[in-house]
Design a protein around this motif. Structure first.
Motif, PDB file in Angstrom:
ATOM      1  N   UNK A 109     -21.375 -23.692  -5.038  1.00  0.00           N
ATOM      2  CA  UNK A 109     -21.986 -24.902  -5.595  1.00  0.00           C
ATOM      3  C   UNK A 109     -21.064 -26.104  -5.404  1.00  0.00           C
ATOM      4  N   UNK A 110     -19.777 -25.896  -5.653  1.00  0.00           N
ATOM      5  CA  UNK A 110     -18.817 -26.999  -5.492  1.00  0.00           C
ATOM      6  C   UNK A 110     -18.783 -27.465  -4.036  1.00  0.00           C
ATOM      7  N   UNK A 111     -18.800 -26.524  -3.121  1.00  0.00           N
ATOM      8  CA  UNK A 111     -18.748 -26.870  -1.698  1.00  0.00           C
ATOM      9  C   UNK A 111     -20.004 -27.583  -1.225  1.00  0.00           C
ATOM     10  N   UNK A 112     -21.162 -27.066  -1.616  1.00  0.00           N
ATOM     11  CA  UNK A 112     -22.432 -27.687  -1.220  1.00  0.00           C
ATOM     12  C   UNK A 112     -22.520 -29.107  -1.767  1.00  0.00           C
ATOM     13  N   UNK A 113     -22.134 -29.285  -3.030  1.00  0.00           N
ATOM     14  CA  UNK A 113     -22.190 -30.612  -3.639  1.00  0.00           C
ATOM     15  C   UNK A 113     -21.239 -31.562  -2.906  1.00  0.00           C
ATOM     16  N   UNK A 114     -20.029 -31.096  -2.657  1.00  0.00           N
ATOM     17  CA  UNK A 114     -19.041 -31.969  -2.023  1.00  0.00           C
ATOM     18  C   UNK A 114     -19.482 -32.372  -0.616  1.00  0.00           C
ATOM     19  N   UNK A 115     -19.951 -31.402   0.154  1.00  0.00           N
ATOM     20  CA  UNK A 115     -20.370 -31.724   1.528  1.00  0.00           C
ATOM     21  C   UNK A 115     -21.510 -32.739   1.532  1.00  0.00           C
ATOM     22  N   UNK A 116     -22.393 -32.671   0.530  1.00  0.00           N
ATOM     23  CA  UNK A 116     -23.507 -33.614   0.475  1.00  0.00           C
ATOM     24  C   UNK A 116     -23.147 -34.884  -0.308  1.00  0.00           C
ATOM     25  N   UNK A 117     -21.860 -35.046  -0.639  1.00  0.00           N
ATOM     26  CA  UNK A 117     -21.398 -36.305  -1.227  1.00  0.00           C
ATOM     27  C   UNK A 117     -21.571 -36.419  -2.727  1.00  0.00           C
ATOM     28  N   UNK A 118     -21.834 -35.301  -3.391  1.00  0.00           N
ATOM     29  CA  UNK A 118     -22.107 -35.325  -4.818  1.00  0.00           C
ATOM     30  C   UNK A 118     -20.956 -34.745  -5.640  1.00  0.00           C
ATOM     31  N   UNK A 119     -20.828 -35.223  -6.872  1.00  0.00           N
ATOM     32  CA  UNK A 119     -20.011 -34.524  -7.865  1.00  0.00           C
ATOM     33  C   UNK A 119     -20.866 -33.414  -8.458  1.00  0.00           C
ATOM     34  N   UNK A 120     -20.206 -32.367  -8.963  1.00  0.00           N
ATOM     35  CA  UNK A 120     -20.965 -31.249  -9.524  1.00  0.00           C
ATOM     36  C   UNK A 120     -20.463 -30.945 -10.936  1.00  0.00           C
ATOM     37  N   UNK A 121     -21.423 -30.638 -11.814  1.00  0.00           N
ATOM     38  CA  UNK A 121     -21.106 -30.167 -13.164  1.00  0.00           C
ATOM     39  C   UNK A 121     -21.658 -28.748 -13.262  1.00  0.00           C
ATOM     40  N   UNK A 122     -20.770 -27.801 -13.550  1.00  0.00           N
ATOM     41  CA  UNK A 122     -21.100 -26.386 -13.451  1.00  0.00           C
ATOM     42  C   UNK A 122     -21.246 -25.745 -14.823  1.00  0.00           C
ATOM     43  N   UNK A 123     -22.267 -24.927 -14.970  1.00  0.00           N
ATOM     44  CA  UNK A 123     -22.394 -24.105 -16.162  1.00  0.00           C
ATOM     45  C   UNK A 123     -22.655 -22.681 -15.684  1.00  0.00           C
ATOM     46  N   UNK A 124     -21.626 -21.861 -15.746  1.00  0.00           N
ATOM     47  CA  UNK A 124     -21.745 -20.477 -15.297  1.00  0.00           C
ATOM     48  C   UNK A 124     -22.018 -19.553 -16.462  1.00  0.00           C
ATOM     49  N   UNK A 125     -22.290 -18.299 -16.163  1.00  0.00           N
ATOM     50  CA  UNK A 125     -22.519 -17.320 -17.218  1.00  0.00           C
ATOM     51  C   UNK A 125     -21.218 -17.045 -17.969  1.00  0.00           C
ATOM     52  N   UNK A 126     -21.357 -16.777 -19.279  1.00  0.00           N
ATOM     53  CA  UNK A 126     -20.155 -16.548 -20.087  1.00  0.00           C
ATOM     54  C   UNK A 126     -19.379 -15.327 -19.593  1.00  0.00           C
ATOM     55  N   UNK A 127     -20.072 -14.392 -18.946  1.00  0.00           N
ATOM     56  CA  UNK A 127     -19.395 -13.177 -18.493  1.00  0.00           C
ATOM     57  C   UNK A 127     -18.334 -13.464 -17.432  1.00  0.00           C
ATOM     58  N   UNK A 128     -18.460 -14.613 -16.738  1.00  0.00           N
ATOM     59  CA  UNK A 128     -17.495 -14.954 -15.690  1.00  0.00           C
ATOM     60  C   UNK A 128     -16.609 -16.128 -16.106  1.00  0.00           C
ATOM     61  N   UNK A 129     -16.554 -16.400 -17.405  1.00  0.00           N
ATOM     62  CA  UNK A 129     -15.903 -17.630 -17.879  1.00  0.00           C
ATOM     63  C   UNK A 129     -14.439 -17.746 -17.456  1.00  0.00           C
ATOM     64  N   UNK A 130     -13.683 -16.657 -17.563  1.00  0.00           N
ATOM     65  CA  UNK A 130     -12.259 -16.732 -17.208  1.00  0.00           C
ATOM     66  C   UNK A 130     -12.092 -16.981 -15.714  1.00  0.00           C
TER      67      UNK A 130
END
Lengths: 449, 449
Positions: free
Chosen positions: A162-183
């Motif tokens: 998600x970070x890569x796709x957003x950056x390549x298309x010129x966007x900032x990204x705000x991420x909300x992932x599942x709590x199971x992968x929080x660390x």
């Protein structure tokens, strides 16, 4: 694109859907302030990227890839904590496997960023343009959205993706992932941020709101005006919640109750492998077939052939009476109910129904399809014409596997997901779908009479 | 396109916004069943249109136009009832005028349908296509959305306009007009339906839910899955309500807090007419200028010149202190407040501010703009570069009037509205924006390895 890099957006049944569940009321106020602050910082940071050259963005992608590899040990440590917590909580083995990172997987994730760098920049493309009769020079130019929100589940590779796709298309990204992968996600976001800063770009281009828990996800969905588009990636429940709750415009992806219709005139020798490939080449994906419709005229030759092959591949058949009559020894068979026609199994299960006509097939598909992909096997031009114009799905495939509905297969480069909505993007989405356009008009004093 | 046919979607202040106000609870159940029934009938009817040829659709448009003219007396009768009710309820003269129909206006509305018939059909256009390495033939084809919902205010011409735009783009339409035009709309929908039936098309292609009142509008916004896109046309309040409440995807149109920035290097003799045209050529429209920003370096020559011309045109200035110092005798002047920077006046009012730099102008526009249209008057290439890439609006105009942001002016043919959202459509929208696409893939037995 490798599967680990751009998985289809539809998770298997039982996937962690905690990302958007109802928050405790106490957490809401904190979350509102926190998420709005993050979104504002993202908007601010996105301005730096909107005018960045492709060279700057590609260098950042390479730096992010290098940083992930260099910090693999730190990421694997954090991932170990997630895995341990998952095991304690009784997480299923298949989900633990989706969650797990090792050096090989991290290298794969980093390579995907490098592949993104190699793709053309969608920003700046002139979509159309002309000089108007009054001399005004008009052009419609592709520009970044600004801030992209992503809500997804317990797969840390999606964080990087998600970070890569957003950056390549010129966007900032705000991420909300599942709590199971929080660390894992916390460390990954930190590593990516450090890489951005070393490249002279703002760390706020890639931010997580995981610290605000479920209340944070709700605030993200309410951040209309701060977040320009929200892309949910995950199982059907997550996507449904986001589509229903969000005030931010959503790109809906993924649910695929896909059909294969074998017409009266189908070439049986060709139709059997198409059905097998559509159902069994990979099961947990949105472009796998879930229902097989067979024209009554071809059933006597086709059904025995396809059912025998499906038996060999351990597929369970949920069929109607006409199918039951053709079940070979050893095939797992259940009588189909209404629920079967509606179900996206994402497993080695297939609903099978014999229909009297193309009309009956079209009616069935219209009624039960999620609008993703429908396949027809036929040699009849009129059937092709009707099937390709009378259905209402993102992709219609004639005499080929449903598994081809895929950004990589279609040659779109990176795939953000497969849209089953009609606005903005439909079917496999590439980087261009994370952009919008601006009309630029240049004149020399023109006014309207 | 004439103005009566395709008015910009932004109504003046005080426009009737009853179309989406909160319904009485008692009416809700009835409305749910009624609106869902209408939407289902529309979906069914839309299938007939999805595969209709352009010739069929154009013949229907001509038949609709002829029917309106033939039944003008019946329409004017019903309109008389609306007008009488409006007068009783103390409706303002300007609103009564928007509502009023006579033979001339009906002829104009009918002509607009004939103009639509003359436009190319967006349906069937191949957006892109290729043959993949494995021999699959891939094409992305423009197809109708299916069912378009329109929520609008007390202008009966929009009823016809919406029906025509939907039909030409292959869609069924479900209409919710303002209660003030209910009698006119009822007759117009009946006349259009009769014309469709005479052409062998289903009457359900054009339906109204006005009978279900405000509760009906709420149900229309909830009819996700039955209605494919909702287009609100009207004032800012109506649009805001629809955007916030709707579960159906919305194309947001119209709010235009547009800016003109006169840069240090501007040609004053060119900038003055651009400002006048942007502000006064037509005031009640979304592409009229509402705020003028003037670079401090050009203010001594530019401000006296432009203020004198604005005085002659009876424009009231809401200005800062630097502007106040230049006010000529007889100019209506008020000290500007924060509210002025935020306001879309849609009247002969203009907020004026002197800024120290291009940066300050950009900052002001980013903060207050509704993202519609921004104009720069400049001769400096670097200012052009920065203004056209650092702002986030649907249209950026260099050295020309803001009034050019218009589908007709851009050569798009019919205009559905001017989108200020980023998804699906941005800026002036033509017929293509009422369509979506389907990927059609044709093969000869291809399966995925």
């Amino acid at each position: 694109m490798t599967d680990i890099t751009y998985p289809t957006t539809n998770a298997g049944p039982g996937e962690d859907a905690s990302a958007v569940a109802t928050p405790a009321p106490a957490a809401v106020d904190d979350a509102r302030e926190g998420v709005r602050g993050i979104a504002l910082a993202a908007k601010q940071a996105s301005r730096a990227l909107a005018t960045a050259t492709r060279a700057t963005k590609d260098a950042a992608l390479h730096a992010m890839a290098d940083a992930l590899v260099a910090e693999a040990a730190r990421i694997i440590d954090a991932n170990g904590a997630d895995l341990a917590r998952g095991r304690e909580n009784g997480m299923k083995e298949s989900l633990l496997d989706r969650l797990a990172l090792d050096e090989g997987r991290i290298a794969g994730i980093a390579d995907a960023l490098r592949e993104l760098a190699a793709l053309p920049d969608p920003v700046g493309e002139i979509v159309r343009g002309s000089t108007l009769p009054n001399g005004l020079r008009l052009r419609q130019v592709r520009v970044p959205m600004g801030v992209v929100g992503m809500i997804y589940e317990a797969r840390p590779n999606v964080t990087v993706d998600a970070a890569g796709l957003a950056l390549k298309s010129g966007n900032a990204v705000v991420l909300r992932g599942g709590s199971a992968a929080a660390s894992s996600n916390e460390v990954i976001v930190a590593v990516l941020g450090e890489a951005l800063v070393r490249q002279g770009l703002p760390r706020e281009l890639v931010q997580s709101i995981d610290a605000y828990g479920r209340a944070g996800a709700v605030e993200l969905m309410r951040a209309r005006g701060l977040v320009d588009v929200l892309v949910p990636r995950g199982g059907a429940d997550l996507i449904r919640t986001v589509v229903t709750e969000s005030l931010v415009p959503v790109i809906e992806t993924g649910v695929g109750n896909c059909h294969v219709f074998v017409d009266a005139s189908a070439d049986v020798a060709q139709a059997v492998p198409i059905v097998l490939n559509s159902k069994t080449q990979r099961t947990g994906v949105c472009n796998a077939a879930e229902t097989l419709l067979v024209h009554r005229d071809v059933a006597p030759t086709f059904l025995p052939a396809v059912l025998e092959e499906l038996r060999r591949r351990d597929v369970t058949i949920h069929g109607d009476d006409a199918v039951a009559a053709n079940v070979p020894e050893g095939l797992r068979f259940e009588q189909a109910t209404e629920t079967d026609w509606e179900t996206e199994y994402l497993s080695l299960d297939l609903a099978v129904r014999v229909v009297d006509s193309l009309d009956e097939a079209l009616e069935h598909i219209r009624r039960y399809s999620s609008g993703h992909t429908e396949v027809i096997c036929t040699r009849d031009t009129r059937s092709v014409q009707r099937f390709t114009t009378e259905l209402d799905s993102a992709a219609i495939i004639v005499n080929a596997s449903s598994r081809f509905t895929d950004g990589g297969q279609f040659g779109l480069g990176a795939e953000i997901g497969i849209s089953t909505q009609k606005l903005h993007a439909r079917g496999p989405m590439g980087l261009a779908e994370l952009t919008t356009t601006t009309w630029i008009v240049e004149g020399d004093g023109q006014i309207r009479e």
